[in-house]
Design a protein around this motif. Structure first.
Motif, PDB file in Angstrom:
ATOM      1  N   PRO A   4       0.787  -1.236   0.000  1.00  0.00           N
ATOM      2  CA  PRO A   4       0.000   0.000   0.000  1.00  0.00           C
ATOM      3  C   PRO A   4       0.821   1.289   0.000  1.00  0.00           C
ATOM      4  N   ILE A   5       2.118   1.234   0.289  1.00  0.00           N
ATOM      5  CA  ILE A   5       2.950   2.438   0.239  1.00  0.00           C
ATOM      6  C   ILE A   5       3.719   2.452  -1.082  1.00  0.00           C
TER       7      ILE A   5
ATOM      8  N   LYS B 122      -4.724   2.258  -0.986  1.00  0.00           N
ATOM      9  CA  LYS B 122      -5.451   1.151  -0.374  1.00  0.00           C
ATOM     10  C   LYS B 122      -5.338  -0.116  -1.210  1.00  0.00           C
TER      11      LYS B 122
ATOM     12  N   TYR C 127       0.229   6.659  -0.102  1.00  0.00           N
ATOM     13  CA  TYR C 127      -0.525   5.517   0.418  1.00  0.00           C
ATOM     14  C   TYR C 127      -1.625   5.158  -0.579  1.00  0.00           C
TER      15      TYR C 127
END
Length: 69
Positions: free
Chosen positions: A2-3, A67, A65
């Protein structure tokens, strides 16, 4: 993951090569590559600060970020 690490985007905007950034940071190109590909487990704040200083950007320009779906 997610990063998302957008170092390549900022390098392109600043017309800088990875090699030059690694030299200015005092790290190897291999370690910079690990960071750029998102394979690093973390990044130290002083490293993030140095990247932002060199590339004249904010942490949010480098880290994003996203999701998981």
């Amino acid at each position: 993951m997610p990063i998302i690490v957008n170092v390549d985007v900022m390098l392109a905007k600043r017309k800088m090569q990875s090699k030059e950034l690694a030299e200015k940071l005092g790290i190897t190109q291999a370690n910079l590559s690990i960071l750029k590909t998102g394979k690093a487990k973390g990044v130290r704040f002083d490293t993030l600060e140095a990247i932002c200083e060199i590339l004249d950007c904010q942490p949010g320009d480098i880290l994003e970020y996203q999701k998981e779906q």
